[in-house]
Design a protein around this motif. Structure first.
Motif, PDB file in Angstrom:
ATOM      1  N   LYS A 354       5.104 -22.304 -40.045  1.00 37.78           N
ATOM      2  CA  LYS A 354       6.350 -21.860 -40.172  1.00 37.78           C
ATOM      3  C   LYS A 354       7.483 -23.100 -39.950  1.00 37.78           C
ATOM      4  O   LYS A 354       7.059 -24.273 -39.727  1.00 37.78           O
ATOM      5  CB  LYS A 354       6.748 -20.911 -38.766  1.00 37.78           C
ATOM      6  CG  LYS A 354       6.220 -19.677 -38.776  1.00 37.78           C
ATOM      7  CD  LYS A 354       6.642 -18.746 -37.421  1.00 37.78           C
ATOM      8  CE  LYS A 354       6.246 -17.711 -37.292  1.00 37.78           C
ATOM      9  NZ  LYS A 354       6.453 -16.930 -36.121  1.00 37.78           N
ATOM     10  N   ASN A 374       8.322 -22.651 -50.660  1.00 40.80           N
ATOM     11  CA  ASN A 374       9.024 -22.214 -49.490  1.00 40.80           C
ATOM     12  C   ASN A 374       8.770 -20.833 -49.184  1.00 40.80           C
ATOM     13  O   ASN A 374       8.451 -20.181 -50.019  1.00 40.80           O
ATOM     14  CB  ASN A 374      10.430 -22.450 -49.698  1.00 40.80           C
ATOM     15  CG  ASN A 374      11.044 -23.916 -49.782  1.00 40.80           C
ATOM     16  OD1 ASN A 374      11.208 -24.454 -48.477  1.00 40.80           O
ATOM     17  ND2 ASN A 374      11.112 -24.535 -50.643  1.00 40.80           N
ATOM     18  N   PHE A 375       8.781 -20.375 -48.020  1.00 37.23           N
ATOM     19  CA  PHE A 375       8.289 -19.004 -47.574  1.00 37.23           C
ATOM     20  C   PHE A 375       9.385 -18.101 -48.120  1.00 37.23           C
ATOM     21  O   PHE A 375      10.485 -18.588 -48.376  1.00 37.23           O
ATOM     22  CB  PHE A 375       8.414 -18.997 -46.128  1.00 37.23           C
ATOM     23  CG  PHE A 375       7.195 -19.569 -45.633  1.00 37.23           C
ATOM     24  CD1 PHE A 375       5.936 -18.893 -45.403  1.00 37.23           C
ATOM     25  CD2 PHE A 375       7.212 -20.848 -44.637  1.00 37.23           C
ATOM     26  CE1 PHE A 375       4.733 -19.205 -44.844  1.00 37.23           C
ATOM     27  CE2 PHE A 375       6.178 -21.263 -44.239  1.00 37.23           C
ATOM     28  CZ  PHE A 375       4.863 -20.396 -44.134  1.00 37.23           C
ATOM     29  N   GLU A 376       9.236 -16.887 -48.312  1.00 36.55           N
ATOM     30  CA  GLU A 376       9.851 -15.829 -49.096  1.00 36.55           C
ATOM     31  C   GLU A 376      10.233 -15.983 -50.476  1.00 36.55           C
ATOM     32  O   GLU A 376       9.967 -15.099 -51.270  1.00 36.55           O
ATOM     33  CB  GLU A 376      10.967 -15.443 -48.130  1.00 36.55           C
ATOM     34  CG  GLU A 376      10.720 -14.949 -46.897  1.00 36.55           C
ATOM     35  CD  GLU A 376      12.012 -14.341 -46.034  1.00 36.55           C
ATOM     36  OE1 GLU A 376      12.337 -13.189 -46.511  1.00 36.55           O
ATOM     37  OE2 GLU A 376      12.781 -15.143 -45.389  1.00 36.55           O
ATOM     38  N   LYS A 380       5.012 -14.063 -50.876  1.00 34.88           N
ATOM     39  CA  LYS A 380       5.064 -13.166 -49.869  1.00 34.88           C
ATOM     40  C   LYS A 380       5.023 -13.556 -48.477  1.00 34.88           C
ATOM     41  O   LYS A 380       4.126 -14.627 -48.316  1.00 34.88           O
ATOM     42  CB  LYS A 380       4.176 -11.888 -50.180  1.00 34.88           C
ATOM     43  CG  LYS A 380       2.900 -11.951 -49.866  1.00 34.88           C
ATOM     44  CD  LYS A 380       1.925 -10.807 -50.304  1.00 34.88           C
ATOM     45  CE  LYS A 380       0.634 -11.265 -49.704  1.00 34.88           C
ATOM     46  NZ  LYS A 380      -0.506 -10.075 -49.935  1.00 34.88           N
ATOM     47  N   MET A 381       5.917 -13.015 -47.695  1.00 40.28           N
ATOM     48  CA  MET A 381       5.678 -13.478 -46.296  1.00 40.28           C
ATOM     49  C   MET A 381       4.218 -13.030 -45.701  1.00 40.28           C
ATOM     50  O   MET A 381       3.731 -12.092 -45.842  1.00 40.28           O
ATOM     51  CB  MET A 381       6.733 -12.858 -45.293  1.00 40.28           C
ATOM     52  CG  MET A 381       8.170 -13.605 -45.525  1.00 40.28           C
ATOM     53  SD  MET A 381       8.301 -15.311 -44.882  1.00 40.28           S
ATOM     54  CE  MET A 381       8.150 -15.124 -43.398  1.00 40.28           C
ATOM     55  N   PHE A 384       2.094 -14.134 -39.292  1.00 36.82           N
ATOM     56  CA  PHE A 384       1.821 -15.333 -38.494  1.00 36.82           C
ATOM     57  C   PHE A 384       0.967 -14.966 -37.280  1.00 36.82           C
ATOM     58  O   PHE A 384       1.019 -13.817 -36.722  1.00 36.82           O
ATOM     59  CB  PHE A 384       3.286 -15.795 -38.257  1.00 36.82           C
ATOM     60  CG  PHE A 384       4.125 -16.554 -39.448  1.00 36.82           C
ATOM     61  CD1 PHE A 384       3.470 -17.613 -39.827  1.00 36.82           C
ATOM     62  CD2 PHE A 384       4.871 -15.646 -40.052  1.00 36.82           C
ATOM     63  CE1 PHE A 384       4.323 -18.197 -40.818  1.00 36.82           C
ATOM     64  CE2 PHE A 384       5.703 -16.231 -40.952  1.00 36.82           C
ATOM     65  CZ  PHE A 384       5.297 -17.523 -41.674  1.00 36.82           C
TER      66      PHE A 384
END
Length: 569
Positions: A354, A374-376, A380-381, A384
């Motif tokens: 993260k 990069n996330f999102e 897709k997320m 975690f």
């Protein structure tokens, strides 16, 4: 006992099949004899040690109001089907000796006894007034190990103490659990072991939490992670840790693909891209039962497969084959990543992936890597969680200043909070004070009796042989008689032997007349009894005996009365 009458004789050379020091010394000293792979006869000297360990365990269990019973080794399939563990133990893990009897019924040799004891208690206990109870047994267990090794450390038949607590609620379970935690510490202290209790994975036994008791030894199969500042310690399968976090870019850059032919592995990749390892990402694909799951961790760590399997609660969990990886991602092994991953693939990510910006990961195209991901924005997320393997050098999860170190250990005990895992499934219920039926709350507690003996030798030996801790040595004194071919000397040594026995001292008497002094002393060091008393023509002429301790090799010329006082004190 006279040594000339001992069944098993000592060996001069290390047996070829033995790999660890304890295995070699047990075979050379005549303590055990192998009958098949992972199956041993406990010879007379070893059996004496095992009985002493059993008695220590028995005393501490009884101190906690344990009730000893003896359950059958032969168990019916029906109980294991009822608990839901038959398939796992026979097919998935495959450690159960299962077969059909002449009535065509399927039975097994017990690897453990949760099902049997739950069946007993549900038939015998009905009211909260009868709880808590703590039944236990000391019995042989059977597990069809794929690779039995290290002698008694990983055998297919072994002696184990298993206990089970039954309480009315979680508060009662916690008390029973802590009682056993206390008892186990006392047991291993009395056995003379250097050990450590660590948080552990519950494995096939199940439950909410567990502790393993590890004998610290370089030959141990388990890796123990511990803090250098606080008391935190855990088996590596269970261990948590913090990672150093790094300053991130404030703005996102445009994602791009970089060509790097045959560049696989984070070290080579980080050098190629000229970025630190923590900026890279490992994405591993696993076959979890019938589905493929992707797991992301920082490039400077690895996936903890036990944690992931526990999180998914799947029966089977293994790395996806190269063919399956290519089918899912379109790329060869080493290029998998979250970018462009098919939507039907479940994506997990470790918590320490993260809050990174512009990191590297695979892009599911052979010879290519994605940068500035990069996330999102770019995929897709994920879900975690704590999915990384903790290692030495990581930061302690429990204190602010500690760093983690690692050592090796041999598991000799394991305690579990089972909760209602078995009682609910098998309808092991009690009536509370209001007449309402509730499941009993269970714990289970195992100690490897035969494994303790082997672990003690791994910790206590030198280049000459075993150095037994005094409380579990087969005999306290090794009486060595020299010049026994002379009748008057033999008569004197025989008399000393009888005096020691009459004083209640456990003594092994080397009465071999034809054995040379060097052979007797060599065998004595090999067998490793705590005290050696040597009597010869020379010592008798001075009205003395030679008194020598195995642990520190201190030798004294003292009278027999002084020796007896030393032994008894």
């Amino acid at each position: 006992m006279k040594q000339s009458r001992i069944i098993a004789k000592t060996l001069k050379e290390d047996p070829k099949e033995a790999k660890t020091k304890a295995h070699k010394l047990m075979l050379r000293g005549g303590y055990i004899r192998q009958i098949a792979a992972g199956v041993y006869t406990y010879m007379p000297l070893m059996l004496r040690t095992l009985k002493k360990i059993e008695n220590i365990v028995r005393e501490e269990m009884n101190e906690k109001d344990g009730q000893e019973l003896l359950m059958p080794a032969l168990q019916p399939k029906e109980l294991w089907v009822e608990s839901g563990r038959w398939e796992r133990y026979t097919n998935i893990d495959g450690i159960m000796f299962a077969f059909k009897d002449r009535r065509n019924g399927e039975v097994s040799l017990g690897p453990t006894h949760e099902e049997v004891i739950t069946d007993i208690i549900r038939k015998e206990i009905k009211s909260y007034k009868q709880l808590p109870v703590l039944p236990y047994q000391i019995q042989s267990k059977f597990r069809d190990e794929i690779r039995p090794r290290f002698g008694l450390i990983r055998a297919r038949e072994f002696i184990m103490k298993d206990a089970y607590s039954f309480d009315i609620d979680e508060e009662g379970l916690h008390k029973s659990y802590m009682d056993m935690y206390d008892a186990y510490n006392k047991i291993f202290e009395r056995c003379g072991l250097n050990f450590r209790s660590v948080e552990a994975d519950t494995g096939a036994i199940g439950g909410s939490s567990s502790h393993e008791f590890m004998v610290l030894a370089d030959t141990g199969e388990d890796t123990i992670i511990y803090c250098d500042k606080c008391k935190y310690a855990a088996n590596q399968e269970r261990a948590e840790s913090k990672l150093v976090t790094h300053k991130q870019d404030e703005t996102m850059k445009k994602m791009d693909m970089v060509y790097g032919e045959n560049i696989v592995g984070v070290t080579e990749l980080a050098n190629f891209l000229q970025i630190p390892k923590w900026h890279t990402t490992k994405t591993m694909l696993y076959q979890a039962d019938d589905e493929v799951v992707a797991v992301m961790v920082r490039g400077d760590t690895s996936v903890n497969e036990v944690k992931v399997q526990n999180f998914l609660n799947c029966k089977t969990f293994e790395l996806a084959t190269p063919e399956r990886v290519k089918e899912v991602t379109g790329a060869e092994i080493g290029y998998a990543g979250p970018v462009n991953l098919p939507d039907n693939i479940k994506l997990l990510a470790d918590n320490f992936t993260k809050n990174r910006t512009n990191f590297e990961c695979g892009c599911n195209k052979t010879n290519y890597h994605s940068i500035n991901v990069n996330f999102e924005r770019d995929f897709k997320m994920p879900i975690f969680g704590d999915f990384k393997l903790s290692n030495k050098g990581d930061l302690c999860p429990r204190c602010d200043t500690g760093k983690l170190k690692e050592t090796k250990g041999i598991e000799v005990g394991h305690i579990f909070k089972l909760g209602d895992k078995y009682s609910k499934t098998m309808q092991c219920n009690y009536l509370d004070k209001d007449g309402k039926e509730k499941p009993m709350i269970m714990g289970c507690y195992g100690i490897g009796i035969s494994r303790i003996a082997a672990a003690a030798i791994e910790q206590n030996h030198d280049d000459k042989g075993i150095i037994w801790p005094k409380n579990i040595a087969p005999y306290t004194v090794h009486l060595i008689g020299l010049n026994l071919e002379k009748e008057e000397i033999k008569n004197q040594v025989d008399k000393i032997y009888e005096i020691l026995k009459n004083k209640g001292i456990e003594v092994l008497y080397d009465d071999r007349e034809k054995a040379r002094p060097g052979e007797k002393f060599s065998d004595s060091d090999l067998l490793g009894l705590p005290i050696r008393i040597t009597v010869s023509k020379k010592t008798l002429s001075k009205n003395h005996i030679e008194y020598k301790t195995r642990e520190n090799n201190i030798s004294l010329q003292i009278s027999l009365d002084e020796a007896i006082d030393n032994i008894q004190s």
